[in-house]
Write a protein that holds these residues in place. Structure first.
Motif, PDB file in Angstrom:
ATOM      1  N   LEU A 789       0.834  -1.198   0.000  1.00 15.28           N
ATOM      2  CA  LEU A 789       0.000   0.000   0.000  1.00 15.28           C
ATOM      3  C   LEU A 789       0.875   1.256   0.000  1.00 15.28           C
ATOM      4  N   THR A 790       0.345   2.309  -0.613  1.00 12.15           N
ATOM      5  CA  THR A 790       1.074   3.574  -0.720  1.00 12.15           C
ATOM      6  C   THR A 790       0.336   4.644   0.071  1.00 12.15           C
ATOM      7  N   VAL A 791       1.115   5.484   0.742  1.00 10.82           N
ATOM      8  CA  VAL A 791       0.550   6.568   1.546  1.00 10.82           C
ATOM      9  C   VAL A 791       0.235   7.752   0.643  1.00 10.82           C
ATOM     10  N   SER A 792      -0.957   8.314   0.832  1.00 10.76           N
ATOM     11  CA  SER A 792      -1.304   9.553   0.137  1.00 10.76           C
ATOM     12  C   SER A 792      -1.328  10.730   1.098  1.00 10.76           C
ATOM     13  N   ALA A 793      -1.865  10.522   2.316  1.00 15.35           N
ATOM     14  CA  ALA A 793      -1.976  11.636   3.263  1.00 15.35           C
ATOM     15  C   ALA A 793      -1.727  11.158   4.681  1.00 15.35           C
ATOM     16  N   VAL A 794      -1.039  11.997   5.457  1.00 15.36           N
ATOM     17  CA  VAL A 794      -0.847  11.823   6.897  1.00 15.36           C
ATOM     18  C   VAL A 794      -1.079  13.189   7.516  1.00 15.36           C
ATOM     19  N   LYS A 795      -2.131  13.319   8.322  1.00 10.34           N
ATOM     20  CA  LYS A 795      -2.482  14.620   8.869  1.00 10.34           C
ATOM     21  C   LYS A 795      -3.319  14.440  10.117  1.00 10.34           C
ATOM     22  N   LEU A 796      -3.650  15.549  10.764  1.00 11.87           N
ATOM     23  CA  LEU A 796      -4.583  15.516  11.878  1.00 11.87           C
ATOM     24  C   LEU A 796      -5.931  16.048  11.428  1.00 11.87           C
ATOM     25  N   THR A 797      -6.988  15.431  11.941  1.00 12.69           N
ATOM     26  CA  THR A 797      -8.316  15.978  11.710  1.00 12.69           C
ATOM     27  C   THR A 797      -8.488  17.232  12.563  1.00 12.69           C
ATOM     28  N   GLU A 798      -9.541  17.951  12.314  1.00 16.75           N
ATOM     29  CA  GLU A 798      -9.781  19.153  13.103  1.00 16.75           C
ATOM     30  C   GLU A 798     -10.116  18.810  14.555  1.00 16.75           C
ATOM     31  N   GLU A 799     -10.466  17.544  14.813  1.00 10.71           N
ATOM     32  CA  GLU A 799     -10.691  17.096  16.192  1.00 10.71           C
ATOM     33  C   GLU A 799      -9.405  16.587  16.839  1.00 10.71           C
ATOM     34  N   GLY A 800      -8.307  16.550  16.086  1.00 12.48           N
ATOM     35  CA  GLY A 800      -7.023  16.164  16.656  1.00 12.48           C
ATOM     36  C   GLY A 800      -6.662  14.710  16.503  1.00 12.48           C
ATOM     37  N   ASP A 801      -7.458  13.930  15.743  1.00  9.34           N
ATOM     38  CA  ASP A 801      -7.124  12.529  15.508  1.00  9.34           C
ATOM     39  C   ASP A 801      -6.194  12.404  14.300  1.00  9.34           C
ATOM     40  N   LEU A 802      -5.442  11.306  14.290  1.00  7.71           N
ATOM     41  CA  LEU A 802      -4.549  11.037  13.166  1.00  7.71           C
ATOM     42  C   LEU A 802      -5.367  10.495  12.003  1.00  7.71           C
ATOM     43  N   PHE A 803      -5.204  11.106  10.832  1.00 16.37           N
ATOM     44  CA  PHE A 803      -5.927  10.691   9.639  1.00 16.37           C
ATOM     45  C   PHE A 803      -4.921  10.208   8.599  1.00 16.37           C
ATOM     46  N   LEU A 804      -5.185   9.030   8.028  1.00 16.94           N
ATOM     47  CA  LEU A 804      -4.340   8.463   6.978  1.00 16.94           C
ATOM     48  C   LEU A 804      -5.194   8.170   5.750  1.00 16.94           C
ATOM     49  N   ARG A 805      -4.624   8.425   4.593  1.00 18.93           N
ATOM     50  CA  ARG A 805      -5.250   7.973   3.350  1.00 18.93           C
ATOM     51  C   ARG A 805      -4.233   7.089   2.631  1.00 18.93           C
TER      52      ARG A 805
END
Length: 852
Positions: A789-805
């Motif tokens: 699998l390939t990573v597209s996004a690594v960020k925080l949501t506006e609620e502060g959770d880790l978001f991965l795509r």
């Protein structure tokens, strides 16, 4: 059959083109005043605000007191907004930009009411094959568009569009265009003739009894007499129904089980021009945009995730601001570069402003991360911005020291080896104004170094320290040689050509890289070959000078490729080569990396030309493997079917075999493979065994008529755009050539665009900042076993959770195990359900939230 004539009232709002965004903001204020007055008086009317929520912001910027009034109309459903934030190009920008554009567009529309969940992209120059899945993930089950359709795809303009992963949505080609029923006449004879033309086309292409009449145009004011006109249309077609409608109602009239299924990209140019070579127009703008996108998605966001663990606040507002500046430049005309010089100047300046913001935020984060609770003030941070453990990497960064030499130490106090790339002495007063203010004369050394990193965990920081020492010259020795090599291969210059020998099988690839230049008689929309072209290739016409630096951690070849070319169109027609041009740069090899890294700089001094890098692979293939939006796909090398019929079938534009990739292009056969990884260069053409990667093109007009590949009227307007000659513009082109056999090009492209980040806490800085008491060192990490699998996004949501795509570019299912507290999520960053694993089918995209 009783026809259901559905009139869709709308405006198409190009924010800029041969006019500026500031002009259209003033016009939008007037437009919205009229629209709101009409909708308030006629509450049964529906009006489409071009599918882009930015119009809310542009209007309220000039008339903020109208917010409640606007909200009432959107909430009632009379005024439809979203799902896009801006009407984006759907081939040239980053895949994450597509996701974020929809995210912010829907988010903004929700603040006023229900967003229009229709993939409305009326004027975009083609549509990527991943769009059905992306639309589906946002709850969008249909798309309406004008450009890209032909009968090679389907007989009817209503169809099922199957994406590359198998996702299906309803596709509706606007057979008469989004402007087909603009300014409907009120005089009966004129209206009768107009409707006859419209209905004849719609009767031929519509798959149901519904007929979609698009009543709108570019910046067109609302047609206030539409009901009077509708009465007359009803009298012309007494057996049919006539009503104001919306996209959703039209889709509901279709029997989806009876619709044809269409697969792949929508890029045919039979009925509307696609401008397949617009990918190389105004490369200064395109390369700048790609630089910002890569820094935003590959560096700043994951760096900010790591920073949050160390106590540095996540910069949500900065990221949103930069993203929206980007989206404001992503409309098909804007990022296409097919604008007036004045508009292109404005676009470029906005992008430069965005680059300053993202660079400053990255540097600020790194400074804060090196000012945590470490004992030694001389601190260096090395960051892995991918959520995977990485091994045998290198990191390159600059050191600023008072002494010429220094020693690096890891956290256990072990000496860390490194190699110097370059070293120069600077005046500290030019870096830090406090030095000059105190009348101090301090000289410092800026040293660029490469440091090998044996292993580093995912989303983590490793800390180094350093000690300044007195020593001999640290600069590497430069030699007049013509060969460099590593564990994988050897680069050789011979007879003014670059050759590569694969040390694993001893195969020699000859003339792997050359520069081609030819004429360009086109305009801002399309490259067009001159009738009397003269194509020159550096293989025969250039001289290559080189020098070599060899260290333990890299081998570098400095090259200068010089050739003499025609300066003007007239010179080219006369076969007169009278202008010396040069491409200078470096070829880099690292011991444990099979890629040959190419960095070329060129300053343009010629007019009406096109330059391409030619990568000779020695591989013959009928297919080319490339990446699209969060996917990989095989494309035909030659657009044979369309090219065989385009003249006879009277296509409005030649369907040339110039294609778009995002970050890699692969040719392979049973014995060999060559992949080109690109950093912002997206337009390519494969001829025989050669990948032609367009570097840039220059031309004289926004639009021209009767081009070789595009007969008839001009696209845009025929105004001179001297800036498009790009005279004295300096370009830097980055790409890598790799002969290693792999089926994981997507992962390797992501790694290529996401190198390790290194940063030294410097004694002298442009701005002073205070240490943050709550910022500490962090040794937390997230090393997922992502397999293929390939990573597209690594960020925080506006609620502060880790978001991965993540996405699966392979041809088989891939499963990964996830940490505790993982959730499947929507692209709106909302949790769906808990999960301890993720399985993605081929080309499928997955959205995850992980509570940390």
């Amino acid at each position: 059959m009783k026809r259901d004539i559905q009139i869709l009232m709308h405006t198409h709002w190009d924010r800029e083109w041969y006019f500026t965004k500031d002009e259209t903001k003033v016009l939008l204020r007037n437009h919205m005043q009229e629209v709101m007055e009409y909708l308030e008086t006629n509450p049964d009317t529906i009006y489409i605000l071009d599918g882009q929520s930015v119009m809310i912001d542009d209007y309220l910027e000039l008339e903020p007191e109208a917010e409640d009034r606007l909200r009432k109309l959107i909430t009632s459903g009379s005024l439809r907004v979203g799902p896009w934030y801006t009407q984006t190009d759907l081939l040239l920008v980053h895949g994450e930009s597509i996701y974020r554009n929809l995210y912010y567009g829907i988010k903004r529309a929700r603040e006023f009411g229900n967003p229009m969940l229709v993939g409305y992209a009326p004027d975009t120059f083609g549509h990527a094959s991943q769009m059905p899945q992306i639309y589906r993930q946002f709850g969008i089950d249909s798309t309406f568009f004008w450009r890209g359709f032909s009968e090679l795809k389907a007989e009817k303009s209503d169809f099922i569009w199957k994406g590359i992963d198998g996702s299906e949505i309803v596709g509706v080609n606007l057979a008469t265009g989004y402007q087909g029923a603009k300014y409907l006449e009120n005089k009966e004879d004129e209206l009768k003739n107009r409707m006859k033309k419209i209905m004849s086309v719609l009767d031929k292409y519509s798959a149901s009894n519904a007929r979609l009449i698009m009543n709108g145009h570019d910046q067109m004011p609302i047609q206030k007499n539409i009901k009077e006109v509708m009465t007359k249309i009803q009298s012309l077609y007494p057996d049919d129904t006539v009503r104001i409608s919306d996209f959703e109602t039209y889709v509901n009239a279709l029997d989806k089980s009876e619709l044809e299924v269409v697969s792949g990209e929508l890029v045919d140019s039979k009925h509307a021009r696609i401008h397949r070579t617009i990918g190389s127009t105004r490369m200064d703008i395109k390369l700048l945009n790609s630089e910002i996108e890569n820094k935003l998605y590959n560096v700043l966001e994951p760096l900010a995730v790591i920073g949050e663990q160390a106590g540095v606040l996540y910069p949500h507002s900065v990221i949103e601001k930069v993203a929206k500046i980007l989206f404001g430049t992503h409309a098909h005309d804007s990022i296409g570069g097919c604008n007036s010089d004045k508009v292109n100047q404005d676009i470029k300046q906005r992008l430069l402003n965005a680059l300053e913001m993202v660079d400053t935020q990255i540097e600020l984060h790194l400074r804060l991360l090196t000012m945590g609770d470490v004992d030694n003030d001389y601190t260096i941070a090395v960051v892995n911005a991918l959520p995977e453990k990485r091994e045998n990497q290198i990191v390159t960064f600059d050191m600023l020291t008072r002494s010429k030499s220094f020693i690096l130490y890891d956290e256990e106090g072990n000496t860390v080896p490194y190699s110097v790339i370059s070293q120069n002495q600077e005046d500290a007063g030019l870096i830090d104004r406090q030095v000059a203010a105190r009348l101090q004369d301090i000289k410092v050394w800026r040293t660029y170094i490469t440091v090998p990193v044996k292993s580093i965990e995912g989303l983590s920081i490793e800390y180094y320290t350093y000690e300044e020492v007195e020593s001999n010259d640290a600069s590497p020795e430069e030699k007049q040689e013509s060969t460099i090599e590593n564990n994988f291969g050897r680069v050789i210059i011979k007879d003014n050509q670059l050759h590569y020998k694969d040390l694993n099988n001893n195969r020699v690839y000859e003339n792997i890289l050359s520069i081609e230049t030819g004429g360009d008689d086109g305009d801002s929309y399309d490259y067009s070959p001159p009738i009397n072209d003269w194509i020159l290739n550096s293989t025969e016409a250039a001289e290559i000078n080189s020098s070599v630096i060899k260290t333990d951690h890299y081998q570098k070849m400095n090259i200068k490729l010089t050739m003499t070319v025609p300066e003007t169109t007239q010179d080219r027609e006369n076969k007169k080569a009278n202008k010396e041009v040069a491409f200078t740069g470096t070829l880099m090899l690292y011991p444990d990396d099979s890629k040959l890294y190419v960095n070329l700089t060129h300053t343009n001094h010629t007019k009406d030309n096109r330059y391409r890098a030619v990568i000779k692979t020695g591989i013959q293939s009928e297919q080319v493997k490339v990446d699209g939006y969060l996917s990989s796909q095989n494309k035909p090398m030659y657009n044979e079917q369309a090219l065989n019929i385009w003249k006879e079938d009277k296509w409005v534009e030649k369907p040339v075999s110039v294609e778009t990739a995002q970050s890699f292009i692969t040719l392979k056969n049973e014995e060999s493979q060559c992949t080109v990884y690109t950093d912002g260069l997206k337009e390519y053409e494969v001829l025989d065994d050669r990948i032609h990667l367009t570097l840039f093109r220059t031309f004289s007009h926004l639009g021209k008529r009767n081009l070789v590949n595009r007969p008839g009227r001009p696209s845009g307007i025929e105004i001179e755009t001297p800036d498009n000659q790009m005279l004295n513009e300096t370009f830097t082109f980055r790409f890598a050539i790799d002969f290693k056999q792999t089926d994981q090009e997507s992962k390797r492209a992501k790694e290529y665009l996401t190198p390790l980040i290194g940063y030294q806490q410097k004694e002298f800085n442009r701005f002073n900042i205070n240490p943050r008491e709550n910022v500490t060192t962090t040794h937390e990490h997230l090393s997922l076993e992502l397999n293929e699998l390939t990573v597209s996004a690594v960020k925080l949501t506006e609620e502060g959770d880790l978001f991965l795509r993540l996405f699966n570019p392979q041809e088989t299912d891939v499963t990964v195990v996830l940490p505790e507290n993982s959730y499947l999520a929507t692209p709106m960053e909302e949790k769906i359900s808990t999960t301890n694993s993720l399985t993605l089918t081929p080309q499928q995209i997955g959205n995850l939230i992980i509570n940390r």
